[in-house]
Scaffold this active site. Sequence first.
Site, PDB file in Angstrom:
ATOM      1  CB  CYS A 161       4.562   2.222  -3.006  1.00 52.96           C
ATOM      2  SG  CYS A 161       4.135   3.924  -2.607  1.00 52.96           S
TER       3      CYS A 161
ATOM      4  CG  HIS B   3       6.979   1.666   1.218  1.00 50.49           C
ATOM      5  ND1 HIS B   3       7.702   1.749   0.056  1.00 50.49           N
ATOM      6  CD2 HIS B   3       6.070   2.676   1.149  1.00 50.49           C
ATOM      7  CE1 HIS B   3       7.268   2.761  -0.673  1.00 50.49           C
ATOM      8  NE2 HIS B   3       6.276   3.346  -0.021  1.00 50.49           N
TER       9      HIS B   3
ATOM     10  CD  GLU C 270      10.127  -1.005   0.466  1.00 48.55           C
ATOM     11  OE1 GLU C 270       9.181  -1.813   0.540  1.00 48.55           O
ATOM     12  OE2 GLU C 270      10.016   0.139  -0.027  1.00 48.55           O
TER      13      GLU C 270
END
Lengths: 255, 187
Positions: free
Chosen positions: B63, B169, B171
């Site tokens: 990001c 993202h 994650e």
Amino acid sequence: MRRIRIIPVLTLQNEKLVKTIRFKNPTYIGDPINAVKIFNEKEVDEIVILDITATKEKREPNYSKIEEIASEAFMPFAYGGGISTLAQIEKLFKLGIEKVVLNSVLETNMNLVTEATKIFGSQSIVASIDVKKNLFGKNQAYKISGTTKVDIPLLDFVKQLEQAGVGEFFINSIDKDGTYTGYDLALINKISSHVNAPIVACGGACAIESFLLAIQNGASAAAAGSMFVYTGATRGILINYPKQEDLVSKIYQLI
Amino acid sequence: MLKRIGAKTCISSNVDEIEQAEKIILPGVGHFDFGMRNLKQSGLIEVLNKKVLKDKVPLLGICLGAQLLGNRSEEGVEKGLGWINMDVVKFDSVKMPENYKIPHMSWNEIEIKKSSKLLEGLNNKSRFYFVHSYHMKCNDENDVLTNTNYGYEFTSAVEKDNIFGVQFHPEKSHKFGMKLLDNFVKI
């Protein structure tokens, strides 16, 4: 093809997962961690978890439970309930959540929104507005789990919040909550044409078609509680979520 | 998610710890200038430059962390790390249909532009979660790893030598993100 977010909303009473109808009669559903694990497998777009009794019981967020949920959530996770200070917001982001959802604090301390968006970015601050129609059919904003009226007229309220920096509105119709009668499309339409920030519609979803209608009426994302924790209006408990190919063919390709 | 993969990780802003790292992830959400000033104030730029440019340790920017790899951003006035020849620009709403809101906050697919260890087992149907108002724009097409369409095509991941950056993202992107992070850990 434009993808929009379809979001399960889980309501907690502290550590217990419950589901209400019109914000009343909370029914025990199960353990939130189990639900989140199943939602991982279903590859849901995002989850919203609201502790609906925190503010009413004057509790702070249950940080240890939230941390446990965040470590299991392999999707964006928004949390709301019992948040009234910047320090609490900071603590929540450190636990690994992506967004905080504010509700009861909004009317009395809009400044918190401005301060929080400056530090954490507007995309991470969600204003949740619970809406109920009064006797004359006029939409009225509520706070503290739908128990207390917000004195500012609804449209002024959302406008002021947008000016304060809110990145997203979570519009929850109290009248529609848990009823399986479809979203309040007029409400979504009215608010989305009044502000530029994205609107997440919530309350009343009963089928994939409900989501499509919400989007066509101006919502940027659609959320549902009952639909994702029950088998249907008979309310057998079953954590579920639409299949990706159905979302593609019945929503994304049509908007 | 990194724990689930079995990677040994620590969150650090400590020069000595970073000096020991075999791989580095540079995360970040927020303002470009805020991110660069933070790196400067914690005195990390020097050690990052050494680890990444001299020791060739793999680094993954996520990001804002990916945007910081570039020269500059329209969001602020600070210079970026300058490791990848790119600029960061705001989404151009003029080029986008009216119902596309900024920030781009949604799941989206990637279009893979070159083969990469980072994307092993992933394909153009892989979905990732995005939240951003600014996007990367490479000056050298060879650095583009993936593009994504949101109203128009923009660069969603970059790769140059041992340096990787993803706008999305991983994650928070289910099995797709887990695969990408697993790939990165194994590079």
